[in-house]
Write a protein that holds these residues in place. Structure first.
Motif, PDB file in Angstrom:
ATOM      1  N   SER A  31       0.810  -1.192   0.000  1.00  0.00           N
ATOM      2  CA  SER A  31       0.000   0.000   0.000  1.00  0.00           C
ATOM      3  C   SER A  31       0.862   1.269   0.000  1.00  0.00           C
ATOM      4  O   SER A  31       0.618   2.197  -0.773  1.00  0.00           O
ATOM      5  N   HIS A  32       1.894   1.272   0.841  1.00  0.00           N
ATOM      6  CA  HIS A  32       2.773   2.439   0.906  1.00  0.00           C
ATOM      7  C   HIS A  32       3.486   2.689  -0.403  1.00  0.00           C
ATOM      8  O   HIS A  32       3.854   3.811  -0.714  1.00  0.00           O
ATOM      9  N   SER A  33       3.749   1.611  -1.154  1.00  0.00           N
ATOM     10  CA  SER A  33       4.479   1.810  -2.401  1.00  0.00           C
ATOM     11  C   SER A  33       3.538   1.787  -3.607  1.00  0.00           C
ATOM     12  O   SER A  33       3.992   1.736  -4.741  1.00  0.00           O
ATOM     13  N   GLY A  34       2.236   1.778  -3.322  1.00  0.00           N
ATOM     14  CA  GLY A  34       1.266   1.879  -4.409  1.00  0.00           C
ATOM     15  C   GLY A  34       1.212   0.679  -5.341  1.00  0.00           C
ATOM     16  O   GLY A  34       0.847   0.814  -6.502  1.00  0.00           O
ATOM     17  N   GLN A  35       1.580  -0.498  -4.844  1.00  0.00           N
ATOM     18  CA  GLN A  35       1.599  -1.680  -5.709  1.00  0.00           C
ATOM     19  C   GLN A  35       0.298  -2.462  -5.587  1.00  0.00           C
ATOM     20  O   GLN A  35       0.223  -3.475  -4.887  1.00  0.00           O
ATOM     21  N   LEU A  36      -0.680  -1.962  -6.290  1.00  0.00           N
ATOM     22  CA  LEU A  36      -2.022  -2.534  -6.237  1.00  0.00           C
ATOM     23  C   LEU A  36      -2.040  -4.006  -6.647  1.00  0.00           C
ATOM     24  O   LEU A  36      -2.604  -4.856  -5.950  1.00  0.00           O
ATOM     25  N   GLY A  37      -1.405  -4.308  -7.765  1.00  0.00           N
ATOM     26  CA  GLY A  37      -1.406  -5.682  -8.263  1.00  0.00           C
ATOM     27  C   GLY A  37      -0.757  -6.647  -7.297  1.00  0.00           C
ATOM     28  O   GLY A  37      -1.284  -7.733  -7.028  1.00  0.00           O
ATOM     29  N   LEU A  87      -5.233   0.462  -0.531  1.00  0.00           N
ATOM     30  CA  LEU A  87      -4.566   0.299  -1.818  1.00  0.00           C
ATOM     31  C   LEU A  87      -5.418   0.866  -2.957  1.00  0.00           C
ATOM     32  O   LEU A  87      -4.919   1.591  -3.822  1.00  0.00           O
ATOM     33  N   LEU A  88      -6.694   0.506  -2.945  1.00  0.00           N
ATOM     34  CA  LEU A  88      -7.589   0.989  -3.993  1.00  0.00           C
ATOM     35  C   LEU A  88      -7.749   2.507  -3.926  1.00  0.00           C
ATOM     36  O   LEU A  88      -7.750   3.186  -4.953  1.00  0.00           O
ATOM     37  N   CYS A  89      -7.833   3.021  -2.705  1.00  0.00           N
ATOM     38  CA  CYS A  89      -7.969   4.468  -2.545  1.00  0.00           C
ATOM     39  C   CYS A  89      -6.766   5.199  -3.102  1.00  0.00           C
ATOM     40  O   CYS A  89      -6.889   6.196  -3.802  1.00  0.00           O
ATOM     41  N   ARG A  90      -5.586   4.707  -2.780  1.00  0.00           N
ATOM     42  CA  ARG A  90      -4.368   5.375  -3.263  1.00  0.00           C
ATOM     43  C   ARG A  90      -4.266   5.315  -4.775  1.00  0.00           C
ATOM     44  O   ARG A  90      -3.626   6.163  -5.393  1.00  0.00           O
ATOM     45  N   ALA A  91      -4.864   4.259  -5.347  1.00  0.00           N
ATOM     46  CA  ALA A  91      -4.852   4.157  -6.805  1.00  0.00           C
ATOM     47  C   ALA A  91      -5.970   5.004  -7.421  1.00  0.00           C
ATOM     48  O   ALA A  91      -6.164   5.000  -8.631  1.00  0.00           O
ATOM     49  N   GLY A  92      -6.719   5.679  -6.552  1.00  0.00           N
ATOM     50  CA  GLY A  92      -7.781   6.546  -7.047  1.00  0.00           C
ATOM     51  C   GLY A  92      -9.063   5.819  -7.387  1.00  0.00           C
ATOM     52  O   GLY A  92      -9.978   6.390  -7.962  1.00  0.00           O
ATOM     53  N   ARG A  93      -9.127   4.550  -7.046  1.00  0.00           N
ATOM     54  CA  ARG A  93     -10.317   3.770  -7.405  1.00  0.00           C
ATOM     55  C   ARG A  93     -11.306   3.737  -6.243  1.00  0.00           C
ATOM     56  O   ARG A  93     -11.505   2.703  -5.591  1.00  0.00           O
ATOM     57  N   LEU A  94     -11.922   4.866  -6.002  1.00  0.00           N
ATOM     58  CA  LEU A  94     -12.777   5.010  -4.826  1.00  0.00           C
ATOM     59  C   LEU A  94     -14.020   4.137  -4.885  1.00  0.00           C
ATOM     60  O   LEU A  94     -14.457   3.588  -3.874  1.00  0.00           O
ATOM     61  N   CYS A  95     -14.598   4.014  -6.083  1.00  0.00           N
ATOM     62  CA  CYS A  95     -15.815   3.199  -6.187  1.00  0.00           C
ATOM     63  C   CYS A  95     -15.520   1.736  -5.908  1.00  0.00           C
ATOM     64  O   CYS A  95     -16.283   1.047  -5.225  1.00  0.00           O
ATOM     65  N   GLU A  96     -14.374   1.269  -6.421  1.00  0.00           N
ATOM     66  CA  GLU A  96     -14.004  -0.124  -6.143  1.00  0.00           C
ATOM     67  C   GLU A  96     -13.704  -0.329  -4.658  1.00  0.00           C
ATOM     68  O   GLU A  96     -14.002  -1.375  -4.084  1.00  0.00           O
ATOM     69  N   ALA A  97     -13.105   0.694  -4.057  1.00  0.00           N
ATOM     70  CA  ALA A  97     -12.834   0.619  -2.619  1.00  0.00           C
ATOM     71  C   ALA A  97     -14.145   0.505  -1.844  1.00  0.00           C
ATOM     72  O   ALA A  97     -14.282  -0.304  -0.933  1.00  0.00           O
ATOM     73  N   GLU A  98     -15.108   1.305  -2.256  1.00  0.00           N
ATOM     74  CA  GLU A  98     -16.405   1.271  -1.587  1.00  0.00           C
ATOM     75  C   GLU A  98     -17.063  -0.098  -1.764  1.00  0.00           C
ATOM     76  O   GLU A  98     -17.629  -0.664  -0.821  1.00  0.00           O
ATOM     77  N   ARG A  99     -16.930  -0.653  -2.961  1.00  0.00           N
ATOM     78  CA  ARG A  99     -17.522  -1.970  -3.209  1.00  0.00           C
ATOM     79  C   ARG A  99     -16.845  -3.034  -2.342  1.00  0.00           C
ATOM     80  O   ARG A  99     -17.484  -3.940  -1.824  1.00  0.00           O
ATOM     81  N   MET A 100     -15.536  -2.889  -2.202  1.00  0.00           N
ATOM     82  CA  MET A 100     -14.796  -3.844  -1.386  1.00  0.00           C
ATOM     83  C   MET A 100     -15.313  -3.842   0.062  1.00  0.00           C
ATOM     84  O   MET A 100     -15.483  -4.887   0.678  1.00  0.00           O
ATOM     85  N   ILE A 101     -15.585  -2.658   0.572  1.00  0.00           N
ATOM     86  CA  ILE A 101     -16.119  -2.570   1.936  1.00  0.00           C
ATOM     87  C   ILE A 101     -17.509  -3.222   1.990  1.00  0.00           C
ATOM     88  O   ILE A 101     -17.820  -3.996   2.897  1.00  0.00           O
ATOM     89  N   ASP A 102     -18.327  -2.903   0.990  1.00  0.00           N
ATOM     90  CA  ASP A 102     -19.676  -3.462   0.976  1.00  0.00           C
ATOM     91  C   ASP A 102     -19.659  -4.984   0.951  1.00  0.00           C
ATOM     92  O   ASP A 102     -20.502  -5.641   1.547  1.00  0.00           O
ATOM     93  N   GLU A 103     -18.656  -5.522   0.270  1.00  0.00           N
ATOM     94  CA  GLU A 103     -18.618  -6.976   0.112  1.00  0.00           C
ATOM     95  C   GLU A 103     -17.837  -7.694   1.211  1.00  0.00           C
ATOM     96  O   GLU A 103     -17.720  -8.914   1.188  1.00  0.00           O
ATOM     97  N   MET A 104     -17.281  -6.924   2.144  1.00  0.00           N
ATOM     98  CA  MET A 104     -16.552  -7.550   3.256  1.00  0.00           C
ATOM     99  C   MET A 104     -17.459  -8.483   4.034  1.00  0.00           C
ATOM    100  O   MET A 104     -18.540  -8.067   4.442  1.00  0.00           O
TER     101      MET A 104
END
Length: 375
Positions: A192-198, A226-243
């Motif tokens: 996350s700190h180094s932005g390595q999403l994959g 990780l998703l937030c730092r990559a700017g993918r806020l909607c995917e981050a939100e989905r990830m929380i919803d699916e937790m």
DNA sequence: ATAGGGTTAG
């Protein structure tokens, strides 16, 4: 057969343990302390228990004070109490105090015990000395266990050395060390700190597929970050919803803060609402929400949130930090209040290990050195 | 009866 006295010590100590685990708030610790002082006889475990209780609550001064009393009472400390003190020294970043405990561990011949190794690595790293942390790590005679390894990985990650963190994790996998849940949090943090999403997703899958572990809310928290730092806020939100586990305010706060930076009013508002459903007076949620509105020029909405805070009587707790001034640890709050917990740690320590000259790891701190005098 | 490593952030 146990004598009456021995049974007493065990049951009183159990009570003290229970009180210090209740909430580790100061009140519970005061009760623990009252019990402790009322004991007719104490053994090394009762001393370690009260020291651990205060240390885990973040009360370094009291922890060290009890430790000092323990030594004056003639009870020889074991690795238990020392590990607790190292831990609280790291959490409050009091390097000199941590060094003194290290000195004592060397003197007592406890420095190679695994709990001490990991606590030392963590202490030096949290105190900003990654060099000394890795030195301890390298000098671990029987090889680092998973806890020491995690402390080291975390240290590298916190010091911005994500590559070393990830390399170390990989290296440990290659030598057949079985990672546990906490070590996956560490490596995900490094990603996350180094932005390595994959790479983050690689480890997230690896823990499930290869090691049969189900991710806990902390692991999801890392992925959201990780998703937030990559700017993918909607995917981050989905990830929380699916937790499939508890969605605590920490994970929502991660998303919320990212929304301020990216000026995403819509996702931010939803995140704030989720926190406020559970905790209607959450100052973090309200302050951040107001900031999102103002960062995107929505002054009216920001003002409404600020007003609602005022009517609810919500006050943002001031942050605080401790600063070392002329041998004294003092605490300052941004609001001008001083924090009572971390004052005067140093003066207590003078009772602990009086030394002729400043200690330096690897120099004066040898086990049989004359320069370490113990009360 | 006691102990070590745990994600967020301006």
């Amino acid at each position: 057969m146990h004598s009456m006295k021995e049974r007493d010590v065990v049951s009183w100590t159990s009570l003290i343990t229970a009180y210090s685990r209740i909430g580790q708030e100061e009140n519970a610790l005061v009760s623990a302390s009252v019990l402790f002082r009322g004991m007719r006889c104490r053994d090394v475990i009762s001393w370690s228990t009260i020291i651990g209780g205060y240390s885990q609550g973040g009360f370094a001064e009291e922890g060290f004070e009890y430790f000092s009393w323990m030594r004056r009472s003639g009870t020889k400390p074991t690795d238990f109490a020392l590990a607790s003190l190292l831990s609280v020294s790291g959490n409050l970043a009091v390097l000199e105090q941590g060094r003194q405990v290290h000195a004592l561990a060397l003197y007592l011949g406890l420095e190679q015990i695994p709990t001490i190794r990991s606590a030392l690595i963590n202490m030096y790293s949290k105190c900003g000395s990654i060099v000394e942390a890795s030195k301890v790590f390298e000098e671990t005679e029987r090889g680092a266990d998973i806890v020491a390894l995690t402390a080291m990985i975390n240290g590298y990650a916190e010091h911005g050395r994500s590559k070393e963190a990830i390399d170390l994790f990989e290296k440990s996998l290659n030598v057949g060390c079985r990672p546990d849940a906490v070590s996956f949090i560490s490596v995900l943090t490094a990603c996350s700190h180094s932005g390595q999403l994959g790479l983050g997703f690689h480890y997230f899958n690896l823990m499930q597929e290869k090691y049969n572990m189900s991710p806990a809310k902390e692991h999801y928290g890392c992925m959201v970050d990780l998703l937030c730092r990559a700017g993918r806020l909607c995917e981050a939100e989905r990830m929380i919803d699916e937790m499939p586990c508890e969605k605590d305010d920490v994970v929502w706060t991660t998303l919320l803060r990212a929304c301020t930076a990216k000026r995403d009013v819509e996702v931010g508002r939803r995140a704030a609402e989720r926190i406020l459903e559970v905790e209607p007076t959450s100052s973090t949620a309200l302050v951040t929400l107001a900031n999102i509105y103002s960062s995107s020029g929505k002054w009216k909405e920001a003002a409404i949130v600020r007003k609602s805070m005022k009517s609810k009587g919500v006050i943002k707790e001031p942050g605080w930090s401790s600063v070392l001034i002329k041998d004294r640890v003092s605490a300052f709050a941004s609001g001008g209040r001083s924090h009572p917990q971390s004052e005067d740690i140093y003066s207590v320590l003078e009772l602990l290990v009086p030394v002729a000259e400043p200690l330096r790891y690897g120099c004066e701190m040898k086990r049989d050195s004359e320069s370490i005098q113990i009360l």
